[in-house]
Design a protein around this motif. Structure first.
Motif, short mmCIF file in Angstrom:
data_model
loop_
_atom_site.label_atom_id
_atom_site.label_comp_id
_atom_site.label_asym_id
_atom_site.label_seq_id
_atom_site.Cartn_x
_atom_site.Cartn_y
_atom_site.Cartn_z
N GLY A 130 0.82 -1.21 0.00
CA GLY A 130 0.00 0.00 0.00
C GLY A 130 0.86 1.26 0.00
N LEU A 131 0.67 2.10 -0.99
CA LEU A 131 1.47 3.32 -1.08
C LEU A 131 1.15 4.28 0.06
N THR A 132 -0.14 4.43 0.39
CA THR A 132 -0.50 5.33 1.49
C THR A 132 -0.08 4.73 2.83
N VAL A 133 -0.10 3.41 2.93
CA VAL A 133 0.39 2.75 4.14
C VAL A 133 1.87 3.05 4.32
N VAL A 147 8.40 -1.65 0.66
CA VAL A 147 7.27 -1.64 -0.27
C VAL A 147 7.48 -2.74 -1.31
N LEU A 148 6.49 -3.59 -1.47
CA LEU A 148 6.57 -4.68 -2.44
C LEU A 148 6.49 -4.13 -3.86
N ALA A 149 7.35 -4.63 -4.72
CA ALA A 149 7.34 -4.21 -6.12
C ALA A 149 6.16 -4.85 -6.84
N GLY A 150 5.75 -4.25 -7.94
CA GLY A 150 4.66 -4.80 -8.73
C GLY A 150 4.02 -3.75 -9.60
N ARG A 151 2.97 -4.12 -10.25
CA ARG A 151 2.23 -3.19 -11.10
C ARG A 151 1.46 -2.20 -10.24
N LEU A 152 1.54 -0.92 -10.60
CA LEU A 152 0.83 0.11 -9.84
C LEU A 152 -0.64 0.10 -10.19
N ASP A 153 -1.48 0.06 -9.16
CA ASP A 153 -2.92 0.21 -9.33
C ASP A 153 -3.32 1.52 -8.66
N PRO A 154 -3.47 2.61 -9.43
CA PRO A 154 -3.77 3.91 -8.82
C PRO A 154 -5.12 3.95 -8.14
N ARG A 155 -6.06 3.15 -8.58
CA ARG A 155 -7.39 3.12 -7.95
C ARG A 155 -7.29 2.68 -6.49
N LYS A 156 -6.38 1.74 -6.23
CA LYS A 156 -6.22 1.21 -4.88
C LYS A 156 -5.02 1.83 -4.15
N GLN A 157 -4.24 2.66 -4.87
CA GLN A 157 -3.00 3.19 -4.31
C GLN A 157 -2.15 2.04 -3.79
N ALA A 158 -1.90 1.07 -4.67
CA ALA A 158 -1.22 -0.16 -4.27
C ALA A 158 -0.38 -0.71 -5.41
N THR A 159 0.57 -1.55 -5.06
CA THR A 159 1.27 -2.36 -6.05
C THR A 159 0.66 -3.75 -6.03
N ILE A 160 0.56 -4.35 -7.19
CA ILE A 160 -0.04 -5.68 -7.32
C ILE A 160 1.00 -6.62 -7.90
N GLU A 161 1.23 -7.73 -7.24
CA GLU A 161 2.19 -8.73 -7.70
C GLU A 161 1.54 -10.10 -7.65
N ARG A 162 1.88 -10.94 -8.60
CA ARG A 162 1.38 -12.31 -8.57
C ARG A 162 1.93 -13.03 -7.35
N ALA A 163 1.07 -13.80 -6.70
CA ALA A 163 1.46 -14.45 -5.45
C ALA A 163 2.53 -15.52 -5.65
N ASP A 164 2.73 -15.99 -6.89
CA ASP A 164 3.73 -17.02 -7.12
C ASP A 164 5.06 -16.44 -7.60
N LYS A 165 5.18 -15.11 -7.61
CA LYS A 165 6.44 -14.48 -7.97
C LYS A 165 7.48 -14.70 -6.87
N ASP A 166 8.72 -14.25 -7.11
CA ASP A 166 9.81 -14.55 -6.19
C ASP A 166 9.65 -13.95 -4.80
N THR A 167 9.07 -12.73 -4.71
CA THR A 167 9.09 -12.00 -3.44
C THR A 167 8.26 -12.67 -2.35
#
Length: 268
Positions: A130-133, A147-167
């Protein structure tokens, strides 16, 4: 009752019944028919319903996606909704976090409230998408924020990453604190599959899970289940939450904690 809360409840009711009448809404909310008609007009202008003679019907697009109470508001607007309840829930959740803890907080307005409630803690290691978090938690020089890397979702003010990715598979934390879109006796739900998958990854990385959900989440609809209650240790909600639903959740072994909303309101 504030207009924004009344309109939220109108939409929640429409998700269950599809149609509403001015007369029944006026009686339900102890409001005048004129006030209800204005609400329906505003909601029609936002595209979430269509007015009919004496009432309204929900738009088919909104019903299909189950996003009526979410998509119509920006992040800033959602942050203002149930703000006292969210703040009280956050302060309650903060009591379960000790100095030096490593925790994960997901994105969202309730999660943002938790980040603000943690500013008095020391030596916290906070992982979030969460960017605001991150921005709120980062204002304290006594916390380490990742902050976890991933695709930015401005609607949620969040980064989104697939759960099976490395992180996510390589993270181990004491507890995750999750704000969610909807809860019921059947479990915890999000409105899209990416969010649900990511939060499942959070739960897998944590030794314990706390769900934070104000009473409106008990009448909300979301399509994608994150988990059953058997995977959750604690639910924190507010005094207006449906006691029948809470009893069912408690019967599944979850510690259901009611925040002191009344006391918080006096301090707001």
């Amino acid at each position: 009752m504030l207009k924004i809360e009344r309109q939220q409840r109108i939409l929640a009711l429409m998700q269950e019944t599809n149609t509403v009448t001015v007369r029944e809404l006026a009686r339900l909310f102890s409001s005048s028919p004129i006030t209800i008609r204005r609400d329906l007009l505003e909601l029609e202008e936002k595209g979430v319903l269509e007015r009919t003679h004496g009432g309204a019907v929900a738009s088919q697009e909104i019903l299909a996606e189950g996003n009526a109470r979410y998509e119509m508001y920006s992040y800033a607007e959602r942050h203002k909704q149930q703000s006292a309840e969210k703040a009280a829930i956050a302060e309650c959740a903060a009591q379960y976090i000790s100095d030096g803890d490593s925790i994960l907080i997901n994105a969202g307005t309730t999660a943002h409230s938790l980040a603000m409630a943690l500013r008095g803690h020391q030596d916290l290691h906070i992982i979030t998408n969460g960017l605001t978090v991150a921005a709120s938690a980062g204002q304290s020089h006594l916390a380490y924020v990742y902050v976890l890397a991933g695709r930015l979702d401005p609607r949620k003010q969040a980064t989104i990453e697939r759960a099976d990715k490395d992180t996510l598979p390589n993270i181990q934390i004491r507890e995750c604190f999750l704000g969610v879109h909807a809860i019921s006796a059947e479990g915890v739900f999000m409105r899209d599959s990416e969010d649900a998958a990511m939060n499942r990854g959070f739960i897998k990385a944590a030794s314990a899970t706390t769900i934070m959900a104000d009473h409106t989440k008990l009448c909300a609809h979301a399509s994608f289940r994150v988990c059953a209650w058997t995977q959750v240790q604690r639910l924190i909600t507010d005094p207006a939450a449906d006691p029948k639903v809470l009893a069912s959740i408690r019967a599944q072994g979850v510690d259901v904690v009611i925040s002191d909303h009344a006391a918080k309101e006096q301090n707001v």
